[in-house]
Design a protein around this motif. Structure first.
Motif, PDB file in Angstrom:
ATOM      1  N   THR A  85       0.971  -1.139   0.029  1.00  9.86           N
ATOM      2  CA  THR A  85      -0.010  -0.098  -0.035  1.00  9.86           C
ATOM      3  C   THR A  85       0.619   1.280  -0.194  1.00  9.86           C
ATOM      4  N   TRP A  86       2.122   1.114   0.181  1.00 13.37           N
ATOM      5  CA  TRP A  86       2.955   2.343   0.342  1.00 13.37           C
ATOM      6  C   TRP A  86       4.404   1.894   0.551  1.00 13.37           C
ATOM      7  N   PHE A  87       5.097   2.830  -0.070  1.00 11.61           N
ATOM      8  CA  PHE A  87       6.786   2.530   0.137  1.00 11.61           C
ATOM      9  C   PHE A  87       7.502   3.752   0.374  1.00 11.61           C
ATOM     10  N   GLU A  88       8.863   3.565   0.816  1.00 13.61           N
ATOM     11  CA  GLU A  88       9.634   4.833   1.219  1.00 13.61           C
ATOM     12  C   GLU A  88      10.856   4.367   0.833  1.00 13.61           C
ATOM     13  N   LEU A  89      11.338   5.091  -0.282  1.00 16.55           N
ATOM     14  CA  LEU A  89      12.925   5.047  -0.598  1.00 16.55           C
ATOM     15  C   LEU A  89      13.751   6.015  -0.082  1.00 16.55           C
ATOM     16  N   PRO A  90      14.898   5.431   0.621  1.00 15.34           N
ATOM     17  CA  PRO A  90      15.823   6.585   1.459  1.00 15.34           C
ATOM     18  C   PRO A  90      16.586   7.236   0.405  1.00 15.34           C
ATOM     19  N   VAL A  91      16.894   8.409   0.829  1.00 15.61           N
ATOM     20  CA  VAL A  91      17.793   9.085   0.098  1.00 15.61           C
ATOM     21  C   VAL A  91      18.862   9.901   0.726  1.00 15.61           C
ATOM     22  N   GLU A 103      17.270  11.158   9.071  1.00 15.39           N
ATOM     23  CA  GLU A 103      18.390  10.392  10.045  1.00 15.39           C
ATOM     24  C   GLU A 103      18.206   8.819  10.077  1.00 15.39           C
ATOM     25  N   GLN A 104      16.760   8.348  10.352  1.00 16.80           N
ATOM     26  CA  GLN A 104      16.454   7.068  10.378  1.00 16.80           C
ATOM     27  C   GLN A 104      16.704   6.431   8.893  1.00 16.80           C
ATOM     28  N   TYR A 105      16.647   6.775   7.893  1.00 16.18           N
ATOM     29  CA  TYR A 105      16.841   6.217   6.440  1.00 16.18           C
ATOM     30  C   TYR A 105      18.048   6.154   5.773  1.00 16.18           C
ATOM     31  N   GLN A 106      18.760   5.122   5.439  1.00 13.57           N
ATOM     32  CA  GLN A 106      19.694   4.884   4.790  1.00 13.57           C
ATOM     33  C   GLN A 106      19.776   4.268   3.449  1.00 13.57           C
ATOM     34  N   PRO A 107      19.829   4.630   2.207  1.00 12.78           N
ATOM     35  CA  PRO A 107      19.797   3.879   0.831  1.00 12.78           C
ATOM     36  C   PRO A 107      20.488   2.510   1.321  1.00 12.78           C
ATOM     37  N   SER A 108      19.989   1.474   0.416  1.00  8.73           N
ATOM     38  CA  SER A 108      20.678   0.305   0.360  1.00  8.73           C
ATOM     39  C   SER A 108      20.470  -0.701  -0.720  1.00  8.73           C
ATOM     40  N   GLN A 157      21.541   8.735 -16.655  1.00  9.65           N
ATOM     41  CA  GLN A 157      21.494   9.524 -15.228  1.00  9.65           C
ATOM     42  C   GLN A 157      22.486   8.989 -14.384  1.00  9.65           C
ATOM     43  N   GLY A 158      23.454   8.055 -14.921  1.00  9.65           N
ATOM     44  CA  GLY A 158      24.575   7.510 -14.033  1.00  9.65           C
ATOM     45  C   GLY A 158      24.287   6.076 -13.453  1.00  9.65           C
ATOM     46  N   SER A 159      23.217   5.627 -13.560  1.00  7.10           N
ATOM     47  CA  SER A 159      23.028   4.381 -12.820  1.00  7.10           C
ATOM     48  C   SER A 159      23.419   3.223 -13.419  1.00  7.10           C
ATOM     49  N   SER A 160      23.555   2.092 -12.657  1.00  6.91           N
ATOM     50  CA  SER A 160      24.163   0.832 -13.033  1.00  6.91           C
ATOM     51  C   SER A 160      23.041  -0.204 -13.277  1.00  6.91           C
ATOM     52  N   VAL A 161      22.803  -0.826 -14.492  1.00 14.25           N
ATOM     53  CA  VAL A 161      21.900  -2.208 -14.473  1.00 14.25           C
ATOM     54  C   VAL A 161      22.620  -3.361 -13.705  1.00 14.25           C
ATOM     55  N   GLU A 208      20.908   7.248  -5.666  1.00 16.61           N
ATOM     56  CA  GLU A 208      21.088   7.230  -3.823  1.00 16.61           C
ATOM     57  C   GLU A 208      21.851   5.890  -3.638  1.00 16.61           C
ATOM     58  N   GLY A 209      21.771   4.797  -4.526  1.00 20.04           N
ATOM     59  CA  GLY A 209      22.420   3.474  -4.007  1.00 20.04           C
ATOM     60  C   GLY A 209      21.537   2.583  -3.709  1.00 20.04           C
ATOM     61  N   ASN A 210      20.177   3.004  -3.664  1.00 24.12           N
ATOM     62  CA  ASN A 210      19.147   1.648  -3.724  1.00 24.12           C
ATOM     63  C   ASN A 210      19.057   0.967  -4.787  1.00 24.12           C
ATOM     64  N   ARG A 211      18.786  -0.293  -4.487  1.00 33.44           N
ATOM     65  CA  ARG A 211      18.437  -1.399  -5.599  1.00 33.44           C
ATOM     66  C   ARG A 211      16.952  -1.184  -5.812  1.00 33.44           C
ATOM     67  N   VAL A 212      16.659  -0.900  -7.078  1.00 34.00           N
ATOM     68  CA  VAL A 212      15.375  -0.723  -7.492  1.00 34.00           C
ATOM     69  C   VAL A 212      15.011  -1.493  -8.715  1.00 34.00           C
TER      70      VAL A 212
END
Length: 124
Positions: free
Chosen positions: A7-13, A59-64, A88-92, A114-118
C-alpha cells in the motif's frame, strides 16, 4: 477497501534534489514535496487509489542495495526507463529478464542515484 498487498513505500535518499531529478527523468515522475517531524519527503504523484510512496530524507533512513526492493511500472518497454537510468549515471544490476519465460512479464534491477537497488516490471 483495495486488495493490493502493498500500500505504500519509502525510498531512502541522501540528496533529495538529486534523487527527485533522477526519478523525474527515469520514470517521468512528478512529486509533492512535504516536511514532517524533521524529514524531507517527495511523494510520487499517482492516481487516487493507486499504490504510491515517497522519497524520504532523514536520520533513520539509509539507502541500501541489500534491503527490500521496490518495483516500478516500467511501461511497455523496459529498455526506455533503463536507458534513461544509465544516462543518469545508474548501473543496471539485472537486465530485462523474463519471468517464467515471459508468461508473467519481465523485470530488471538497477541502482538509483542514492545507491538503492530498484526494480522495474513490464507485462511485455
Amino acid at each position: 477497501m483495495n486488495n493490493n498487498v502493498a500500500t505504500w513505500f519509502e525510498l531512502p535518499v541522501t540528496d533529495m534534489q538529486r534523487a527527485k531529478a533522477f526519478y523525474q527523468e527515469v520514470l517521468q515522475a512528478s512529486f509533492k514535496d512535504e516536511t514532517m517531524s524533521g524529514y524531507q519527503m517527495a511523494i510520487f504523484n499517482a492516481d487516487e487509489g493507486s499504490v504510491s510512496g515517497m522519497l524520504i530524507l532523514g536520520e533513520q533512513y539509509q539507502p541500501s542495495q541489500t534491503g527490500a526492493v521496490v518495483y516500478f511500472n516500467g511501461g511497455e518497454n523496459l529498455s526506455m526507463p533503463l536507458d534513461r537510468a544509465v544516462k543518469q549515471g545508474s548501473s543496471v544490476l539485472v537486465p530485462k529478464t523474463p519471468i517464467h519465460d515471459g508468461e508473467c512479464g519481465y523485470f530488471a534491477l538497477f541502482s538509483d542515484s542514492e545507491g538503492n537497488r530498484v526494480g522495474l516490471y513490464s507485462p511485455s
